[in-house]
Scaffold this motif. Sequence first.
Motif, PDB file in Angstrom:
ATOM      1  N   VAL A 128       0.833  -1.201   0.000  1.00 53.81           N
ATOM      2  CA  VAL A 128       0.000   0.000   0.000  1.00 53.81           C
ATOM      3  C   VAL A 128       0.868   1.251   0.000  1.00 53.81           C
ATOM      4  O   VAL A 128       0.620   2.211  -0.748  1.00 53.81           O
ATOM      5  CB  VAL A 128      -0.947   0.005   1.223  1.00 53.81           C
ATOM      6  N   LEU A 129       1.921   1.250   0.832  1.00 55.49           N
ATOM      7  CA  LEU A 129       2.824   2.412   0.899  1.00 55.49           C
ATOM      8  C   LEU A 129       3.526   2.647  -0.437  1.00 55.49           C
ATOM      9  O   LEU A 129       3.777   3.794  -0.816  1.00 55.49           O
ATOM     10  CB  LEU A 129       3.859   2.198   2.010  1.00 55.49           C
ATOM     11  N   TRP A 130       3.829   1.554  -1.152  1.00 56.70           N
ATOM     12  CA  TRP A 130       4.487   1.687  -2.454  1.00 56.70           C
ATOM     13  C   TRP A 130       3.599   2.468  -3.421  1.00 56.70           C
ATOM     14  O   TRP A 130       4.088   3.307  -4.180  1.00 56.70           O
ATOM     15  CB  TRP A 130       4.821   0.308  -3.029  1.00 56.70           C
ATOM     16  N   GLN A 131       2.301   2.178  -3.399  1.00 57.29           N
ATOM     17  CA  GLN A 131       1.385   2.926  -4.271  1.00 57.29           C
ATOM     18  C   GLN A 131       1.383   4.407  -3.910  1.00 57.29           C
ATOM     19  O   GLN A 131       1.333   5.270  -4.784  1.00 57.29           O
ATOM     20  CB  GLN A 131      -0.027   2.361  -4.166  1.00 57.29           C
ATOM     21  N   ALA A 133       5.449   5.617  -4.739  1.00 60.11           N
ATOM     22  CA  ALA A 133       5.934   5.460  -6.119  1.00 60.11           C
ATOM     23  C   ALA A 133       4.921   5.953  -7.148  1.00 60.11           C
ATOM     24  O   ALA A 133       5.286   6.616  -8.126  1.00 60.11           O
ATOM     25  CB  ALA A 133       6.278   3.992  -6.388  1.00 60.11           C
ATOM     26  N   ILE A 134       3.644   5.617  -6.943  1.00 59.47           N
ATOM     27  CA  ILE A 134       2.629   6.023  -7.915  1.00 59.47           C
ATOM     28  C   ILE A 134       2.082   7.407  -7.594  1.00 59.47           C
ATOM     29  O   ILE A 134       1.564   8.109  -8.454  1.00 59.47           O
ATOM     30  CB  ILE A 134       1.479   4.979  -7.948  1.00 59.47           C
ATOM     31  N   GLY A 135       2.217   7.808  -6.329  1.00 61.08           N
ATOM     32  CA  GLY A 135       1.751   9.132  -5.934  1.00 61.08           C
ATOM     33  C   GLY A 135       0.262   9.223  -5.706  1.00 61.08           C
ATOM     34  O   GLY A 135      -0.332  10.295  -5.824  1.00 61.08           O
ATOM     35  N   GLU A 136      -0.354   8.100  -5.368  1.00 60.07           N
ATOM     36  CA  GLU A 136      -1.796   8.123  -5.096  1.00 60.07           C
ATOM     37  C   GLU A 136      -2.121   7.177  -3.948  1.00 60.07           C
ATOM     38  O   GLU A 136      -1.519   6.113  -3.810  1.00 60.07           O
ATOM     39  CB  GLU A 136      -2.604   7.714  -6.329  1.00 60.07           C
ATOM     40  N   ILE A 144       4.513  -0.978 -14.012  1.00 59.23           N
ATOM     41  CA  ILE A 144       5.494  -1.660 -13.174  1.00 59.23           C
ATOM     42  C   ILE A 144       5.329  -1.308 -11.696  1.00 59.23           C
ATOM     43  O   ILE A 144       5.459  -2.167 -10.827  1.00 59.23           O
ATOM     44  CB  ILE A 144       6.937  -1.349 -13.657  1.00 59.23           C
ATOM     45  N   ASP A 145       5.043  -0.037 -11.396  1.00 58.31           N
ATOM     46  CA  ASP A 145       4.896   0.357  -9.984  1.00 58.31           C
ATOM     47  C   ASP A 145       3.690  -0.312  -9.346  1.00 58.31           C
ATOM     48  O   ASP A 145       3.739  -0.742  -8.188  1.00 58.31           O
ATOM     49  CB  ASP A 145       4.766   1.881  -9.868  1.00 58.31           C
TER      50      ASP A 145
END
Length: 298
Positions: A149-152, A155-158, A272-273
């Motif tokens: 969840v933190l990666w989204q 990395a994705i900014g949302e 990829i993210d």
Amino acid sequence: MSQSIESQQDFNQDYRQGLFQGTLAYLIWGCFGLYFTLLAEVPADEVLAHRIVWCVLFVGLLILLQRKIRSTWSILTSKKTLFWLAISSLLISGNWWIYIWAVGSGQVIAASLGYFLSPLVAVLLGLIFFKEQLNRLQKTSVLFASIGVLWQIVAIGEFPWIAVSLSLLFGFYGVVRKQIAVDSVSGLLIETLIMLPIALIYLSLLNTQGVDHFGSFTWELIGAGVMTAVPLILFASAARKLPLGTVGFLNYIAPIMQFLSAVFILNEAFGIDRFISFTFIWVGLIIFSLDLFRKAKG
């Protein structure tokens, strides 16, 4: 000896029936991502209202056929039970609305993520509300899901609000339903009955204004109610016949189907993210499943 053989045969028969019913329930849930795309042109509010109305009619008919009118009526006379069912009604309605909206706006992947997260959210809520202790594998699974969840977010900014909202609403729904001893069919009928007046008033207003979509999507809207009730009834029967571990594994059929249909049929973007984010969550689910399997084996 003969009694032992007969009891084993009964168990095997119940297991096969439960496995069929449970698999069919999750296959239907897995088709939701595709089914509700048929109603993408209909506002989520209107779809939800029809889902409630037709679910009430279908489940009400089933209650009549099963001769459960008296037992269902007894639930309606308990103020405490009605209070908790009113809360659960709001929670499940919110869950339905967000899912319908997500599918209509082309975000089936995000919705599937919500149901991948649901088992792990249930573990956390069990810790918070019922003081259930987490073992090492459960802590590890929650950690991996949290990283996903933190990666989204980073990395994705949302913030994956659709997935988090769906899993939290469904998780809290489970917490509330745990407070009351009501069977799934009667509970579903009362939950939808509580929301029925609002749904009918809303649909009446749409009809009066001439902006309703029932004439153009008649069977699709009726089907939304039927598809709500049928898998829940199948699941309720299967859950009584299957070990917890088997039910836990079947739980992943629906989000996997929704995810695959979103990527390969609906052609949603999956960069990829987002792949990395899902991978962390999938690893968490694998660890969680291993723990579930270990417990099921005793």
